[in-house]
Structures are given as C-alpha cells and as structure tokens.
Design a protein around this motif. Structure first.
Motif, short mmCIF file in Angstrom:
data_model
loop_
_atom_site.label_atom_id
_atom_site.label_comp_id
_atom_site.label_asym_id
_atom_site.label_seq_id
_atom_site.Cartn_x
_atom_site.Cartn_y
_atom_site.Cartn_z
N ARG A 340 0.87 -1.18 0.00
CA ARG A 340 0.00 0.00 0.00
C ARG A 340 0.91 1.23 0.00
O ARG A 340 1.79 1.34 0.84
CB ARG A 340 -0.89 0.04 1.25
N ASP A 341 0.69 2.13 -0.95
CA ASP A 341 1.57 3.28 -1.07
C ASP A 341 0.75 4.56 -1.09
O ASP A 341 -0.34 4.59 -1.66
CB ASP A 341 2.42 3.19 -2.34
N ALA A 342 1.30 5.60 -0.47
CA ALA A 342 0.61 6.88 -0.43
C ALA A 342 0.71 7.63 -1.75
O ALA A 342 -0.09 8.52 -2.02
CB ALA A 342 1.18 7.75 0.69
N GLY A 343 1.68 7.29 -2.58
CA GLY A 343 1.85 7.97 -3.86
C GLY A 343 1.19 7.20 -4.99
O GLY A 343 1.22 5.97 -5.01
N PRO A 344 0.60 7.90 -5.95
CA PRO A 344 -0.12 7.20 -7.02
C PRO A 344 0.78 6.65 -8.12
O PRO A 344 0.29 5.94 -8.99
CB PRO A 344 -1.04 8.29 -7.57
N PHE A 345 2.07 6.95 -8.13
CA PHE A 345 2.92 6.54 -9.24
C PHE A 345 4.02 5.58 -8.81
O PHE A 345 4.92 5.29 -9.59
CB PHE A 345 3.55 7.78 -9.90
N VAL A 346 4.00 5.06 -7.61
CA VAL A 346 5.03 4.14 -7.13
C VAL A 346 4.58 2.72 -7.44
O VAL A 346 3.54 2.27 -6.97
CB VAL A 346 5.28 4.31 -5.62
N LYS A 347 5.34 1.99 -8.24
CA LYS A 347 4.97 0.65 -8.67
C LYS A 347 6.05 -0.38 -8.38
O LYS A 347 5.98 -1.50 -8.89
CB LYS A 347 4.64 0.64 -10.17
N ALA A 348 7.06 -0.04 -7.58
CA ALA A 348 8.12 -0.99 -7.25
C ALA A 348 8.89 -0.44 -6.05
O ALA A 348 8.87 0.77 -5.79
CB ALA A 348 9.07 -1.20 -8.44
N PRO A 349 9.56 -1.31 -5.28
CA PRO A 349 10.39 -0.82 -4.17
C PRO A 349 11.60 -0.06 -4.68
O PRO A 349 12.00 -0.17 -5.84
CB PRO A 349 10.78 -2.12 -3.45
N GLU A 350 12.21 0.71 -3.78
CA GLU A 350 13.40 1.46 -4.15
C GLU A 350 14.62 0.55 -4.27
O GLU A 350 15.51 0.81 -5.09
CB GLU A 350 13.67 2.55 -3.11
N ALA A 351 14.69 -0.50 -3.46
CA ALA A 351 15.84 -1.41 -3.50
C ALA A 351 15.41 -2.77 -3.00
O ALA A 351 14.41 -2.91 -2.28
CB ALA A 351 17.00 -0.86 -2.66
N CYS A 352 16.18 -3.79 -3.39
CA CYS A 352 15.92 -5.17 -2.97
C CYS A 352 17.26 -5.89 -2.93
O CYS A 352 18.09 -5.73 -3.84
CB CYS A 352 14.96 -5.85 -3.95
N ALA A 353 17.50 -6.68 -1.88
CA ALA A 353 18.76 -7.40 -1.75
C ALA A 353 18.52 -8.70 -0.99
O ALA A 353 17.71 -8.75 -0.07
CB ALA A 353 19.81 -6.55 -1.03
N VAL A 354 19.23 -9.76 -1.41
CA VAL A 354 19.22 -11.03 -0.70
C VAL A 354 20.61 -11.27 -0.14
O VAL A 354 21.59 -11.31 -0.88
CB VAL A 354 18.77 -12.19 -1.64
N VAL A 355 20.71 -11.35 1.17
CA VAL A 355 21.98 -11.51 1.88
C VAL A 355 22.99 -10.47 1.37
O VAL A 355 24.16 -10.78 1.12
CB VAL A 355 22.53 -12.94 1.73
N GLY A 356 22.54 -9.25 1.14
CA GLY A 356 23.41 -8.16 0.71
C GLY A 356 23.62 -8.05 -0.78
O GLY A 356 24.19 -7.05 -1.24
N THR A 357 23.18 -9.03 -1.57
CA THR A 357 23.35 -8.98 -3.02
C THR A 357 22.11 -8.37 -3.66
O THR A 357 21.00 -8.84 -3.40
CB THR A 357 23.58 -10.39 -3.59
N PRO A 358 22.24 -7.33 -4.49
CA PRO A 358 21.06 -6.69 -5.09
C PRO A 358 20.25 -7.66 -5.94
O PRO A 358 20.80 -8.55 -6.60
CB PRO A 358 21.66 -5.56 -5.94
N CYS A 359 18.95 -7.49 -5.91
CA CYS A 359 18.05 -8.32 -6.71
C CYS A 359 18.06 -7.84 -8.16
O CYS A 359 18.19 -6.65 -8.44
CB CYS A 359 16.62 -8.25 -6.17
N ALA A 360 17.89 -8.77 -9.06
CA ALA A 360 17.72 -8.43 -10.46
C ALA A 360 16.30 -7.94 -10.69
O ALA A 360 15.39 -8.25 -9.93
CB ALA A 360 18.02 -9.64 -11.34
N GLY A 361 16.13 -7.14 -11.73
CA GLY A 361 14.79 -6.67 -12.08
C GLY A 361 14.47 -5.28 -11.59
O GLY A 361 13.41 -4.75 -11.91
N LEU A 362 15.37 -4.66 -10.80
CA LEU A 362 15.14 -3.29 -10.32
C LEU A 362 16.18 -2.36 -10.92
O LEU A 362 17.32 -2.76 -11.12
CB LEU A 362 15.21 -3.23 -8.80
#
Length: 362
Positions: A340-362
């Motif tokens: 749930r986001d307060a802004g109408p144009f946010v469609k993805a998280p700012e960052a994502c990481a698994v055990v410190g390694t950035p996730c692909a797709g962002l």
C-alpha cells in the motif's frame, strides 16, 4: 472436499468494499459481469467462462447476505457444485476481505484449481483496490461503454476574465504616477553628483628612505675546556646466529557458504492507483540448502506491506525483512506481497537485496 481461497487487506471501510462486491456495475469492473436471472429471485448468472480456472458461466444462488460483513453463494458450473463465501472484517487500517470456495460435488483438476485460485488472488490484490481507490476520490466512471475509469479535473477561471472594481484602476494609476516621479528624481541626482575622488597614490617604494638597522655586536664567547672522555675497554659485539626461516604452510581455501551464492529477482505482478503486488524469487544454485537467508526491501516513505505469502516478514520504517524456510539445493523460494503506497505513481520498491546482493529486475 477441496477448498481454494484468497484474502487481501484493504485500506477502505467495510461499506465501500461491500458496495464493490455487490454492485453489478462495479463487480464487472474488477471481476466479471453478472446479471440477475429473470423470474428467480436471489439467482445470479456470473459470466466467468473466459476467466482462468473456469470452464463455463456460473449459476449462483445467494444463500446468506449480511451487510456489510458476509455474502455466501451456492454455485453450479460445468457439473460441479461449490460454496463461495466472502467475509469482510474491520481492521485498524480498513478491512480484510477473505474469499473461500469449497467444492461440494464434482472434481477439480490440480492445474485448474491452481489457476482458479490465482484468478481470485489477482482480482482481489490488483483490480479491486484500484476500483476502491477511485471510489474513495469519487472519480469512477461507471459507464461500461465508455472504456476504463476516467477522471476530470476541475476547471479554474482565468483571473483576466474577472472584472476589476473601478476604484482599483484609479489607485493603480496614482501609484504608477508616483513611481515615475521617484524614478526621474533618482536619475537626475545620479547624473549631477560628482564622481568620487581618486584614491591617493601609494608612495613609490624607491623614494622612501631606507630604514637603518643597527646590529649590536657581542663579544665572541669564551671557549671552555671540556673534559676528555676516558677510553673504555672495547666491547665485543656478538655475531647474530643465522636462524632458519620458516616455510609458510599452505592453508586450504574455504568454500563459500550456500547463503553467499543466493540470487534473487524482483517482478511487479499487478499495479493499481495506490499500490502494487510484488514478487521476489530466491534461487539457490549451491549443492547444499541455504538456511540463514534474508531478503530486505527498501520502500518509499509511507508505504506498508501486507498479505505476504512464502516468508515471514517484519517492517521497520522503510525497511522490510523477509525470512523463511531453507531454500533447497538447486531450488527456489517465491515470496509474494502486497504494498500500500501513499503515492499514485510508485509501482516498485526502491531497492531489494538477498543476503546483501542486489536483486535483479530493479
């Protein structure tokens, strides 16, 4: 008997959700078209033949209706009989909608049952919140033949179209005349005033008399006899004995832990006006299971996570941490969540990481 279902936490009151659930025009916007059966009170025909997991239209009979908390339908579809229940319960942030369908007669193939459940989940977490958001701002276009919901912004009249009072023009003319007089006076004074005198030239260093400096001569210091050093017996220095240099021993290289080899990829599955549904897939290419793993999301300020499947989770401000069962060797772990986001144009998280390694797709 088998049962499928889905649930979603909504930031809307129960009355608004009940309206979206029971109003045929709104229901057609986020799920499927429905119409009452002529001459049969309480009977509905749901046109679900084109939805994933459905073989034909559903002939439904309302068996329970308690506004705004519960709606139960007995459904007939392609030789199967099911009981479909919808429960709405208030929460601190709005309400929770739980949809359950239980098979009473017939058979569901495993693949069809999975696609049917996924169809419910996508409708509840994607299209329904979008309709509720539009209802909240009273900007929903309920005419089905005019395409998707549209919003019209209010028109603001231009100031030039508003006539000014007569007294206002007289005051404006008087102020303009006074301003012109002040400007002329200032220009005249600037022209007539003499320019500032030049700065006095600095004296030439060559013409300045030299400054005489006197140095006081001091008598040379007297030499004082210093004591002669006594000759001591020479000390013999011991030769250092050669020491054998130790040969460094080889240390075995430690293999990386399976957690260090984890990789993750992010994907936005569904979007709406004020939020979205996301998915993170954690892959383990190692030969052993990865047990101690975490996925950390960074969300914009004001965003909240709900309806998480596939992992335990905890939110602290903008940071959301997921953890769960061991990821098997060569296997994957799928995490789905609703934002749930307060802004109408946010469609993805700012960052994502698994055990410190950035996730692909962002």
């Amino acid at each position: 008997m088998s049962e499928i279902g889905a649930q979603v936490d909504l930031s809307h009151p129960t009355g608004r959700v009940w309206r979206a659930l029971t109003d045929p025009t709104l229901l057609a916007r986020w799920y499927t078209e429905v119409e009452p059966v002529a001459g049969r009170p309480g009977r509905l025909l749901l046109y679900t033949a084109g939805l994933p997991g459905f073989d034909a239209a559903v002939d439904a009979e309302v068996t329970e209706r308690r506004e705004p908390g519960a709606l139960v339908l007995r459904c007939q579809e392609a030789g199967r009989r099911t009981l479909l229940s919808c429960a709405i319960t208030p929460t601190a942030e709005g309400c929770r909608l739980v949809v359950r369908e239980r098979l009473e007669h017939g058979f569901w193939p495993v693949e069809q049952r999975a696609r049917r459940e996924q169809s419910y989940r996508q409708a509840l977490t994607g299209r329904l919140p979008a309709i509720l958001d539009w209802l909240a701002f009273q900007q929903v276009d309920l005419q089905r033949d005019q395409g998707p919901p549209t919003a019209e912004m209010p028109l603001v009249e231009a100031l030039r179209d508003v006539p000014a009072p007569a007294g206002r023009w007289r005051r404006t003319a008087l102020l303009a005349a006074l301003g012109g007089g002040v400007l002329v006076t200032g220009l005249t004074a600037w022209v007539l005033l003499p320019s500032s005198p030049d700065r006095a030239a600095a004296p030439d260093p060559a013409t300045m008399p030299p400054v005489a400096t006197t140095a006081a001569s001091s008598p040379p210091p007297r030499a004082t006899a210093s004591a002669r050093p006594t000759r001591g017996a020479p000390r013999g220095s011991a030769r250092p004995s050669p020491s054998a240099s130790a040969t460094p021993s080889r240390t075995p290289t430690a293999s990386p832990s399976p957690e260090a080899l984890l990789a993750a990829r992010y994907e936005t599955l569904a979007t709406r006006i004020f939020g979205y549904t996301g998915e993170v897939v954690v892959d383990n290419p190692a030969d052993t299971a990865a047990r101690d793993w975490t996925v950390v999301l960074t969300l914009p300020s004001g965003s909240t996570v709900a309806d998480v499947s596939g992992a335990d989770w905890q939110q602290d401000g903008q940071s959301v941490t997921f953890s769960g069962p061991a990821v098997p060797a060569g296997g994957s772990q799928v995490i789905r969540f609703d934002v749930r986001d307060a802004g109408p144009f946010v469609k993805a998280p700012e960052a994502c990481a698994v055990v410190g390694t950035p996730c692909a797709g962002l």
